[in-house]
Design an enzyme around this catalytic site. Structure first.
Site: not given
Length: 370
Positions: A185-187, A154, A87, A324
Protein backbone atom coordinates in the site's frame (compact mmCIF):
# COMPACT_ATOMS: atom_id res chain seq x y z
CA UNK A 1 -9.36 -2.48 7.34
CA UNK A 2 -6.65 0.20 7.14
CA UNK A 3 -5.95 1.83 9.84
CA UNK A 4 -10.33 7.26 25.27
CA UNK A 5 -13.15 9.34 25.69
CA UNK A 6 -15.88 9.26 28.32
CA UNK A 7 -19.12 7.50 27.52
CA UNK A 8 -21.68 9.78 25.97
CA UNK A 9 -25.36 9.56 25.30
CA UNK A 10 -26.58 8.04 22.07
CA UNK A 11 -27.80 10.56 19.55
CA UNK A 12 -29.75 9.00 16.72
CA UNK A 13 -31.82 10.77 14.12
CA UNK A 14 -33.48 8.86 11.32
CA UNK A 15 -34.59 10.37 8.05
CA UNK A 16 -35.87 8.64 4.96
CA UNK A 17 -34.30 10.41 1.99
CA UNK A 18 -36.01 8.64 -0.89
CA UNK A 19 -39.79 8.60 -1.21
CA UNK A 20 -41.28 5.51 0.38
CA UNK A 21 -43.72 3.39 -1.59
CA UNK A 22 -47.38 3.51 -0.64
CA UNK A 23 -48.08 1.42 2.43
CA UNK A 24 -49.67 -1.97 1.89
CA UNK A 25 -50.31 -4.98 4.01
CA UNK A 26 -47.92 -7.03 1.89
CA UNK A 27 -45.02 -4.54 1.97
CA UNK A 28 -42.03 -5.69 4.06
CA UNK A 29 -41.62 -3.75 7.28
CA UNK A 30 -38.64 -1.55 8.03
CA UNK A 31 -36.86 -3.15 10.99
CA UNK A 32 -34.59 -0.62 12.71
CA UNK A 33 -33.37 -3.02 15.38
CA UNK A 34 -30.07 -3.87 13.63
CA UNK A 35 -29.27 -0.16 13.36
CA UNK A 36 -30.18 0.54 16.98
CA UNK A 37 -28.10 -2.42 18.14
CA UNK A 38 -25.11 -1.23 16.11
CA UNK A 39 -25.36 2.32 17.41
CA UNK A 40 -25.43 1.14 21.02
CA UNK A 41 -22.35 -1.01 20.33
CA UNK A 42 -20.54 1.92 18.69
CA UNK A 43 -20.94 3.87 21.94
CA UNK A 44 -18.43 1.49 23.51
CA UNK A 45 -15.62 1.52 20.94
CA UNK A 46 -13.78 4.50 22.44
CA UNK A 47 -14.16 7.00 19.57
CA UNK A 48 -14.77 10.68 20.30
CA UNK A 49 -17.65 10.89 17.85
CA UNK A 50 -19.03 9.00 14.86
CA UNK A 51 -21.27 10.20 12.05
CA UNK A 52 -23.30 7.30 10.67
CA UNK A 53 -25.28 6.71 7.49
CA UNK A 54 -27.07 3.42 6.79
CA UNK A 55 -28.93 2.47 3.63
CA UNK A 56 -31.19 -0.53 3.05
CA UNK A 57 -34.02 -1.43 0.65
CA UNK A 58 -36.75 -1.53 3.31
CA UNK A 59 -35.68 1.44 5.41
CA UNK A 60 -34.17 3.80 2.87
CA UNK A 61 -31.37 6.09 4.09
CA UNK A 62 -30.87 6.76 7.80
CA UNK A 63 -28.51 9.22 9.48
CA UNK A 64 -27.40 9.15 13.08
CA UNK A 65 -24.57 9.95 15.40
CA UNK A 66 -22.69 8.49 18.34
CA UNK A 67 -20.69 10.55 20.81
CA UNK A 68 -19.54 14.12 20.37
CA UNK A 69 -18.62 15.95 17.20
CA UNK A 70 -16.82 18.57 19.31
CA UNK A 71 -15.36 17.67 22.70
CA UNK A 72 -14.76 21.32 23.67
CA UNK A 73 -18.33 22.52 23.17
CA UNK A 74 -20.11 19.24 23.87
CA UNK A 75 -21.85 19.31 20.48
CA UNK A 76 -23.30 15.88 19.73
CA UNK A 77 -22.70 13.97 16.52
CA UNK A 78 -26.01 13.68 14.67
CA UNK A 79 -24.98 12.36 11.23
CA UNK A 80 -24.61 15.52 9.12
CA UNK A 81 -21.01 16.40 9.98
CA UNK A 82 -18.31 17.18 7.44
CA UNK A 83 -14.97 15.42 7.78
CA UNK A 84 -11.91 14.25 5.91
CA UNK A 85 -12.56 10.90 4.23
CA UNK A 86 -8.82 10.40 3.65
CA UNK A 87 -7.95 7.29 1.61
CA UNK A 88 -11.57 6.70 0.65
CA UNK A 89 -10.64 9.36 -1.93
CA UNK A 90 -8.73 6.62 -3.76
CA UNK A 91 -11.99 5.02 -4.87
CA UNK A 92 -13.18 8.32 -6.34
CA UNK A 93 -9.85 8.71 -8.16
CA UNK A 94 -10.02 5.15 -9.48
CA UNK A 95 -13.56 5.78 -10.73
CA UNK A 96 -12.38 8.79 -12.74
CA UNK A 97 -9.54 6.74 -14.22
CA UNK A 98 -11.90 3.92 -15.18
CA UNK A 99 -14.29 6.39 -16.78
CA UNK A 100 -11.38 7.62 -18.89
CA UNK A 101 -10.61 4.00 -19.78
CA UNK A 102 -14.21 3.55 -20.90
CA UNK A 103 -13.87 6.69 -23.04
CA UNK A 104 -10.74 5.33 -24.70
CA UNK A 105 -8.50 8.07 -23.29
CA UNK A 106 -6.49 5.70 -21.08
CA UNK A 107 -5.71 2.00 -20.94
CA UNK A 108 -5.11 0.16 -17.71
CA UNK A 109 -2.00 -1.40 -19.19
CA UNK A 110 -0.56 1.96 -20.28
CA UNK A 111 2.78 2.56 -18.62
CA UNK A 112 3.57 5.60 -16.53
CA UNK A 113 6.23 6.52 -19.06
CA UNK A 114 3.69 6.63 -21.88
CA UNK A 115 2.04 9.66 -20.27
CA UNK A 116 4.80 11.07 -18.06
CA UNK A 117 8.00 10.19 -19.94
CA UNK A 118 11.13 10.16 -17.82
CA UNK A 119 9.44 11.10 -14.54
CA UNK A 120 9.98 7.70 -12.91
CA UNK A 121 13.47 6.60 -13.85
CA UNK A 122 15.82 5.80 -10.95
CA UNK A 123 18.03 2.97 -9.77
CA UNK A 124 15.03 1.22 -8.22
CA UNK A 125 12.03 2.42 -10.24
CA UNK A 126 11.28 2.51 -13.96
CA UNK A 127 8.10 4.11 -15.30
CA UNK A 128 8.47 2.06 -18.49
CA UNK A 129 7.65 -1.05 -16.44
CA UNK A 130 4.88 0.32 -14.19
CA UNK A 131 1.29 0.34 -15.46
CA UNK A 132 -1.78 2.32 -14.45
CA UNK A 133 -3.36 -0.93 -13.26
CA UNK A 134 -0.41 -1.51 -10.93
CA UNK A 135 -0.71 2.02 -9.54
CA UNK A 136 -4.41 1.57 -8.81
CA UNK A 137 -3.84 -1.87 -7.28
CA UNK A 138 -0.75 -0.96 -5.22
CA UNK A 139 1.42 -3.52 -7.02
CA UNK A 140 3.80 -0.99 -8.60
CA UNK A 141 6.53 -1.43 -6.01
CA UNK A 142 6.71 2.32 -5.36
CA UNK A 143 7.24 3.40 -1.72
CA UNK A 144 4.89 5.67 0.21
CA UNK A 145 6.03 9.29 0.15
CA UNK A 146 4.84 9.64 3.76
CA UNK A 147 7.78 7.45 4.77
CA UNK A 148 9.99 10.41 3.88
CA UNK A 149 8.25 12.58 6.49
CA UNK A 150 9.81 12.17 9.94
CA UNK A 151 7.37 14.61 11.53
CA UNK A 152 3.89 14.78 10.01
CA UNK A 153 2.94 17.86 12.01
CA UNK A 154 5.85 19.75 10.52
CA UNK A 155 3.87 19.67 7.26
CA UNK A 156 0.52 20.62 8.82
CA UNK A 157 0.21 24.07 7.22
CA UNK A 158 2.34 23.36 4.18
CA UNK A 159 1.15 23.54 0.58
CA UNK A 160 2.54 20.62 -1.38
CA UNK A 161 2.12 19.71 -5.03
CA UNK A 162 1.49 16.04 -5.89
CA UNK A 163 4.59 16.04 -8.08
CA UNK A 164 6.65 16.91 -5.00
CA UNK A 165 5.30 13.88 -3.15
CA UNK A 166 6.19 11.60 -6.05
CA UNK A 167 9.69 13.03 -6.23
CA UNK A 168 10.11 12.50 -2.48
CA UNK A 169 9.03 8.88 -2.82
CA UNK A 170 11.52 8.20 -5.58
CA UNK A 171 14.39 8.95 -3.18
CA UNK A 172 13.29 6.10 -0.88
CA UNK A 173 14.25 2.42 -1.06
CA UNK A 174 11.64 -0.10 -2.25
CA UNK A 175 9.01 -1.09 0.34
CA UNK A 176 9.94 -4.08 2.48
CA UNK A 177 6.36 -5.17 3.18
CA UNK A 178 5.28 -6.39 -0.27
CA UNK A 179 3.10 -9.48 -0.27
CA UNK A 180 4.07 -12.49 -2.44
CA UNK A 181 1.67 -11.07 -5.04
CA UNK A 182 3.47 -7.74 -5.04
CA UNK A 183 0.96 -5.69 -3.02
CA UNK A 184 2.36 -2.83 -0.94
CA UNK A 185 0.00 0.00 0.00
CA UNK A 186 1.44 3.36 -1.09
CA UNK A 187 -0.17 6.79 -1.36
CA UNK A 188 2.42 7.62 -4.02
CA UNK A 189 0.59 5.37 -6.48
CA UNK A 190 -2.52 7.52 -6.43
CA UNK A 191 -0.78 10.88 -6.52
CA UNK A 192 1.08 9.60 -9.57
CA UNK A 193 -2.08 8.39 -11.28
CA UNK A 194 -3.60 11.80 -10.51
CA UNK A 195 -0.76 13.39 -12.50
CA UNK A 196 -1.56 11.05 -15.39
CA UNK A 197 -5.21 12.12 -15.31
CA UNK A 198 -4.12 15.76 -15.44
CA UNK A 199 -1.81 15.08 -18.38
CA UNK A 200 -4.58 13.34 -20.34
CA UNK A 201 -7.47 15.69 -19.55
CA UNK A 202 -5.71 19.00 -18.98
CA UNK A 203 -7.49 19.30 -15.61
CA UNK A 204 -6.28 18.31 -12.16
CA UNK A 205 -7.80 15.29 -10.45
CA UNK A 206 -9.83 17.46 -8.06
CA UNK A 207 -11.58 19.17 -10.97
CA UNK A 208 -12.23 15.82 -12.67
CA UNK A 209 -13.77 14.42 -9.48
CA UNK A 210 -15.94 17.50 -9.12
CA UNK A 211 -17.16 17.47 -12.73
CA UNK A 212 -17.55 13.71 -13.14
CA UNK A 213 -18.77 12.62 -9.72
CA UNK A 214 -19.66 15.36 -7.25
CA UNK A 215 -21.80 17.54 -9.55
CA UNK A 216 -23.68 14.76 -11.42
CA UNK A 217 -24.54 13.02 -8.13
CA UNK A 218 -25.65 16.29 -6.51
CA UNK A 219 -23.23 15.92 -3.60
CA UNK A 220 -23.64 19.33 -1.98
CA UNK A 221 -21.47 18.49 1.02
CA UNK A 222 -18.44 17.06 -0.75
CA UNK A 223 -15.58 19.20 -2.03
CA UNK A 224 -11.93 19.28 -2.98
CA UNK A 225 -10.24 21.41 -0.28
CA UNK A 226 -7.05 22.53 -2.01
CA UNK A 227 -5.23 24.70 0.55
CA UNK A 228 -8.30 25.27 2.70
CA UNK A 229 -7.48 24.06 6.21
CA UNK A 230 -10.93 24.38 7.80
CA UNK A 231 -14.00 22.18 7.42
CA UNK A 232 -17.52 23.43 6.60
CA UNK A 233 -20.00 23.55 9.46
CA UNK A 234 -21.18 21.42 11.05
CA UNK A 235 -17.83 19.70 11.31
CA UNK A 236 -16.58 16.52 12.89
CA UNK A 237 -13.58 17.67 14.89
CA UNK A 238 -10.49 15.51 14.46
CA UNK A 239 -8.49 14.30 17.47
CA UNK A 240 -5.05 12.70 17.75
CA UNK A 241 -3.26 11.22 20.75
CA UNK A 242 -0.61 13.49 22.26
CA UNK A 243 0.99 12.55 25.59
CA UNK A 244 -2.02 10.54 26.66
CA UNK A 245 -4.52 13.27 25.80
CA UNK A 246 -6.70 14.01 22.78
CA UNK A 247 -5.49 17.02 20.82
CA UNK A 248 -7.65 18.76 18.21
CA UNK A 249 -5.92 18.72 14.81
CA UNK A 250 -8.99 19.36 12.63
CA UNK A 251 -7.40 22.24 10.72
CA UNK A 252 -4.84 20.81 8.29
CA UNK A 253 -3.55 21.57 4.80
CA UNK A 254 -4.07 18.27 2.98
CA UNK A 255 -2.95 19.48 -0.46
CA UNK A 256 -0.18 16.87 -0.46
CA UNK A 257 -2.71 14.06 -0.05
CA UNK A 258 -4.23 15.00 -3.42
CA UNK A 259 -5.59 12.00 -5.38
CA UNK A 260 -4.68 9.65 -2.55
CA UNK A 261 -6.71 11.29 0.19
CA UNK A 262 -7.76 14.95 0.01
CA UNK A 263 -11.57 14.82 -0.20
CA UNK A 264 -13.91 16.32 2.38
CA UNK A 265 -17.39 14.82 2.61
CA UNK A 266 -20.17 13.59 4.88
CA UNK A 267 -21.23 10.03 5.61
CA UNK A 268 -24.42 10.70 3.61
CA UNK A 269 -22.64 11.98 0.49
CA UNK A 270 -20.08 9.18 0.64
CA UNK A 271 -22.92 6.66 0.83
CA UNK A 272 -24.55 8.21 -2.24
CA UNK A 273 -21.30 7.91 -4.18
CA UNK A 274 -20.62 4.32 -3.16
CA UNK A 275 -24.12 3.03 -3.82
CA UNK A 276 -24.13 4.74 -7.23
CA UNK A 277 -20.76 3.15 -8.01
CA UNK A 278 -21.67 -0.41 -7.08
CA UNK A 279 -25.12 -0.25 -8.65
CA UNK A 280 -23.51 0.54 -12.01
CA UNK A 281 -24.44 4.21 -12.34
CA UNK A 282 -20.86 5.53 -12.64
CA UNK A 283 -19.01 2.86 -14.61
CA UNK A 284 -19.84 0.62 -17.54
CA UNK A 285 -20.01 -3.11 -16.65
CA UNK A 286 -16.58 -3.81 -18.15
CA UNK A 287 -14.87 -1.12 -16.08
CA UNK A 288 -16.73 -2.04 -12.87
CA UNK A 289 -15.61 -5.63 -13.40
CA UNK A 290 -12.00 -4.46 -13.73
CA UNK A 291 -12.35 -2.50 -10.49
CA UNK A 292 -13.42 -5.66 -8.68
CA UNK A 293 -10.49 -7.81 -9.85
CA UNK A 294 -8.49 -8.22 -6.67
CA UNK A 295 -5.11 -9.30 -5.35
CA UNK A 296 -4.20 -10.42 -1.86
CA UNK A 297 -3.99 -7.50 0.55
CA UNK A 298 -1.59 -7.26 3.48
CA UNK A 299 -4.59 -7.97 5.75
CA UNK A 300 -5.56 -11.67 5.80
CA UNK A 301 -9.33 -11.13 5.49
CA UNK A 302 -9.14 -8.56 2.70
CA UNK A 303 -8.31 -8.26 -0.97
CA UNK A 304 -7.65 -5.11 -3.00
CA UNK A 305 -9.04 -4.21 -6.41
CA UNK A 306 -8.63 -0.97 -8.33
CA UNK A 307 -9.21 1.52 -5.52
CA UNK A 308 -11.53 -0.77 -3.55
CA UNK A 309 -11.11 -3.10 -0.60
CA UNK A 310 -12.99 -6.42 -0.70
CA UNK A 311 -14.29 -7.77 2.61
CA UNK A 312 -15.66 -11.22 3.39
CA UNK A 313 -16.12 -11.30 7.15
CA UNK A 314 -18.92 -13.85 6.71
CA UNK A 315 -18.13 -16.69 4.27
CA UNK A 316 -19.91 -16.08 0.99
CA UNK A 317 -21.07 -12.58 1.93
CA UNK A 318 -18.91 -10.02 0.07
CA UNK A 319 -18.89 -6.29 0.66
CA UNK A 320 -16.75 -3.45 -0.67
CA UNK A 321 -15.36 -0.23 0.77
CA UNK A 322 -12.19 1.70 1.46
CA UNK A 323 -10.96 2.75 4.88
CA UNK A 324 -9.15 6.02 5.51
CA UNK A 325 -6.93 7.71 8.10
CA UNK A 326 -5.91 11.36 7.94
CA UNK A 327 -3.22 13.06 10.00
CA UNK A 328 -5.95 15.36 11.37
CA UNK A 329 -7.30 12.41 13.37
CA UNK A 330 -10.23 11.67 11.08
CA UNK A 331 -10.89 8.07 10.13
CA UNK A 332 -13.34 6.51 7.72
CA UNK A 333 -14.96 3.07 7.51
CA UNK A 334 -17.59 1.77 5.12
CA UNK A 335 -19.05 -1.37 3.61
CA UNK A 336 -21.43 -1.72 0.66
CA UNK A 337 -22.99 -4.87 -0.77
CA UNK A 338 -22.07 -6.02 -4.25
CA UNK A 339 -25.32 -4.67 -5.73
CA UNK A 340 -25.10 -1.32 -3.91
CA UNK A 341 -28.46 -1.80 -2.16
CA UNK A 342 -27.12 -1.95 1.39
CA UNK A 343 -24.48 0.35 2.84
CA UNK A 344 -22.95 1.37 6.16
CA UNK A 345 -20.71 4.45 6.39
CA UNK A 346 -18.87 5.80 9.42
CA UNK A 347 -17.02 9.11 9.62
CA UNK A 348 -14.98 8.95 12.83
CA UNK A 349 -13.48 11.90 14.70
CA UNK A 350 -10.56 10.31 16.54
CA UNK A 351 -7.64 8.19 15.45
CA UNK A 352 -7.79 5.87 18.48
CA UNK A 353 -10.64 3.44 19.08
CA UNK A 354 -11.23 -0.29 19.03
CA UNK A 355 -10.84 -0.82 15.30
CA UNK A 356 -11.54 -4.57 15.37
CA UNK A 357 -14.77 -3.97 17.25
CA UNK A 358 -15.85 -1.28 14.77
CA UNK A 359 -15.16 -3.60 11.84
CA UNK A 360 -17.17 -6.35 13.51
CA UNK A 361 -20.10 -3.98 14.16
CA UNK A 362 -20.11 -2.84 10.52
CA UNK A 363 -19.91 -6.43 9.29
CA UNK A 364 -22.83 -7.60 11.40
CA UNK A 365 -24.96 -4.56 10.62
CA UNK A 366 -24.64 -4.76 6.86
CA UNK A 367 -25.27 -8.49 6.98
CA UNK A 368 -28.46 -8.00 9.01
CA UNK A 369 -29.88 -5.04 7.09
CA UNK A 370 -32.95 -5.64 4.99
Amino acid sequence: MRYGTSAVALAFTASLITAAPAASAAAPRCDTRPVQTALKALEKVGASGISVTVKSPRCGVWHGGVGLADLRTGRKAVGNEHGRIASNTKTWTATVVLQLVGEGKLKLDDTVDRHLPGLVRTEHYDGRKITIRQLLQHTSGLPDYLDAWDDLEAHRWEHMEPLETVEQALTLPPPDDRTPGGFAYSNTNYNLVGLIVEKVTGRDIGTEIEQRLIEPLGLRHTFWPGDRTTLPKPDMRGYVDRDGKLADRTEWNVSGADASGALVSTSADATTFWTALLSGKLLAPAQLAEMKKTVADSFPSERYGLGVERYETTPGFVTWGHSGHMESGHKFRNAVTDDGRRAVTLLIGSESFDSDKVDAIIGKLIHDLR
